[in-house]
Design an enzyme around this catalytic site. Structure first.
Site, PDB file in Angstrom:
ATOM      1  N   LYS A   1       0.573  -1.224  -0.080  1.00 47.13           N
ATOM      2  CA  LYS A   1       0.019   0.185  -0.143  1.00 47.13           C
ATOM      3  C   LYS A   1       0.941   1.242  -0.006  1.00 47.13           C
ATOM      4  O   LYS A   1       0.631   2.266  -0.566  1.00 47.13           O
ATOM      5  CB  LYS A   1      -0.908  -0.010   1.392  1.00 47.13           C
TER       6      LYS A   1
ATOM      7  N   LYS B   1      -2.833  -0.839 -13.069  1.00 50.78           N
ATOM      8  CA  LYS B   1      -3.647  -1.108 -11.927  1.00 50.78           C
ATOM      9  C   LYS B   1      -3.997   0.284 -11.026  1.00 50.78           C
ATOM     10  O   LYS B   1      -4.886   0.712 -10.781  1.00 50.78           O
ATOM     11  CB  LYS B   1      -3.106  -2.072 -10.844  1.00 50.78           C
TER      12      LYS B   1
ATOM     13  N   ASP C   1      -7.827   2.170   4.177  1.00 54.74           N
ATOM     14  CA  ASP C   1      -8.155   0.913   4.751  1.00 54.74           C
ATOM     15  C   ASP C   1      -9.001   0.151   3.560  1.00 54.74           C
ATOM     16  O   ASP C   1      -9.722   1.113   2.891  1.00 54.74           O
ATOM     17  CB  ASP C   1      -9.126   1.160   6.220  1.00 54.74           C
TER      18      ASP C   1
ATOM     19  N   GLU D   1      -4.979  -0.545  16.693  1.00 56.99           N
ATOM     20  CA  GLU D   1      -6.023  -1.776  16.392  1.00 56.99           C
ATOM     21  C   GLU D   1      -7.071  -1.193  15.594  1.00 56.99           C
ATOM     22  O   GLU D   1      -7.785   0.023  15.889  1.00 56.99           O
ATOM     23  CB  GLU D   1      -6.558  -2.237  17.901  1.00 56.99           C
TER      24      GLU D   1
ATOM     25  N   HIS E   1      -9.683   0.631  -6.822  1.00 56.47           N
ATOM     26  CA  HIS E   1     -10.462   1.223  -5.903  1.00 56.47           C
ATOM     27  C   HIS E   1      -9.466   2.273  -5.133  1.00 56.47           C
ATOM     28  O   HIS E   1      -9.962   3.335  -4.862  1.00 56.47           O
ATOM     29  CB  HIS E   1     -10.678   0.227  -4.909  1.00 56.47           C
TER      30      HIS E   1
HETATM   31  P1  IMP Z   1      -5.830  -3.028   5.966  1.00 57.82           P
HETATM   32  O1  IMP Z   1      -6.586  -2.059   5.059  1.00 57.82           O
HETATM   33  O2  IMP Z   1      -4.606  -2.542   6.461  1.00 57.82           O
HETATM   34  O3  IMP Z   1      -6.839  -3.587   7.003  1.00 57.82           O
HETATM   35  O4  IMP Z   1      -5.631  -4.333   4.966  1.00 57.82           O
HETATM   36  C1  IMP Z   1      -6.341  -4.370   3.728  1.00 57.82           C
HETATM   37  C2  IMP Z   1      -6.011  -5.689   3.060  1.00 57.82           C
HETATM   38  O5  IMP Z   1      -6.854  -5.921   1.957  1.00 57.82           O
HETATM   39  C3  IMP Z   1      -4.525  -5.624   2.566  1.00 57.82           C
HETATM   40  O6  IMP Z   1      -3.708  -6.529   3.389  1.00 57.82           O
HETATM   41  C4  IMP Z   1      -4.740  -6.559   1.402  1.00 57.82           C
HETATM   42  O7  IMP Z   1      -4.837  -8.056   1.534  1.00 57.82           O
HETATM   43  C5  IMP Z   1      -6.320  -6.294   1.019  1.00 57.82           C
HETATM   44  N1  IMP Z   1      -6.244  -5.197  -0.161  1.00 57.82           N
HETATM   45  C6  IMP Z   1      -6.545  -4.003  -0.040  1.00 57.82           C
HETATM   46  N2  IMP Z   1      -6.086  -3.330  -1.294  1.00 57.82           N
HETATM   47  C7  IMP Z   1      -5.657  -4.320  -1.964  1.00 57.82           C
HETATM   48  C8  IMP Z   1      -5.330  -4.341  -3.445  1.00 57.82           C
HETATM   49  O8  IMP Z   1      -5.364  -3.422  -4.088  1.00 57.82           O
HETATM   50  N3  IMP Z   1      -4.785  -5.354  -4.031  1.00 57.82           N
HETATM   51  C9  IMP Z   1      -4.970  -6.559  -3.463  1.00 57.82           C
HETATM   52  N4  IMP Z   1      -5.271  -6.559  -1.963  1.00 57.82           N
HETATM   53  C10 IMP Z   1      -5.868  -5.731  -1.523  1.00 57.82           C
END
Ligand code: IMP
Length: 205
Positions: free
Chosen positions: A20, A182, A76, A47, A187
């Site tokens: 990210k 991409k 997120d 958290e 998103h």
């Molecule tokens: P968080 O937002 O840190 O809770 O993590 C969201 C999780 O969603 C990430 O660790 C990825 O596994 C998944 N995710 C979010 N965006 C993408 C993307 O662009 N490609 C693939 N997986 C994603």
């Protein structure tokens, strides 16, 4: 309140996920913002107690802005699979387990679909981006890209669930397409486009 960041302003990228952070740095590049990552500043990771992407993005951005003393941007995001009632959703990262191994998360999606006698499903990647100031002001923007999950996983690019996600009107997974493509349709790109339209990065200041 509308947030305005002048050219050269420091912005903490409040994520410890290298995939990210890489994508967000690429998005911020052209806007004259000095981006530093929460990991480099050794800020603690709060958290994720929210039940929506927006709530989690807000709590991460606010925690980083308060701890780091600069504006912060948090993402997120996750994968919502229609046949799994939107799971893994806000638990997308947690499905990869403590070792953050996305083969485990992808296998779980596959297993849960097979239990329903399905080999794929319509799905969407959702992203909430929140910008917060140390004083507590914040603004949040969302983006969604619709598509489907497919098996077996394909491609080596990208991160997370990219090898099983095919966006509408495409045939290749997000892990097979060029990262530039991409970045232009994801998103995260859609949420970022909405953030830019709000003129948070005020390039006239
Ligand atoms: P968080 O937002 O840190 O809770 O993590 C969201 C999780 O969603 C990430 O660790 C990825 O596994 C998944 N995710 C979010 N965006 C993408 C993307 O662009 N490609 C693939 N997986 C994603």
């Amino acid at each position: 309140m509308t947030i305005r960041l002048p050219r050269g302003a420091t912005l903490i990228v409040a994520s410890h996920n290298p995939g990210k952070v890489r994508e967000i740095h690429a998005l911020l590049g052209p806007h004259g913002i000095h981006a530093v990552s929460a990991g480099d500043l050794k800020l603690p990771e709060p958290e994720e107690t929210g039940t929506t992407f927006a709530a989690n993005a807000e709590l991460k951005a606010l925690a980083a802005a308060k701890a780091g003393g600069h504006a912060a941007l948090a993402d997120d995001s996750g994968l919502c699979v229609e046949a799994l009632d939107g799971a893994p959703g806000v638990y997308s990262a947690r499905w990869a387990g403590p070792t953050k191994d996305f083969r485990i998360a992808i296998n779980r999606v596959h297993d849960e679909l097979r239990q329903r006698h399905l080999s794929g499903s319509p799905a969407a990647f959702v992203c909430a981006l929140s910008v917060a100031l140390p004083g507590g002001e914040h603004q949040t923007f969302e983006g969604t890209v619709h598509g489907k999950v497919v098996f077996p996983p394909r491609g080596e690019k990208g991160f997370g669930y990219d090898p099983i996600f095919v966006a509408d009107l495409m045939t290749e997974t997000f892990a097979e397409i060029d990262p530039q493509l991409k970045h232009s349709i994801s998103h995260r790109a859609i949420a970022f486009e909405r953030l830019l339209h709000s003129h948070i990065f005020d390039e006239s200041l």
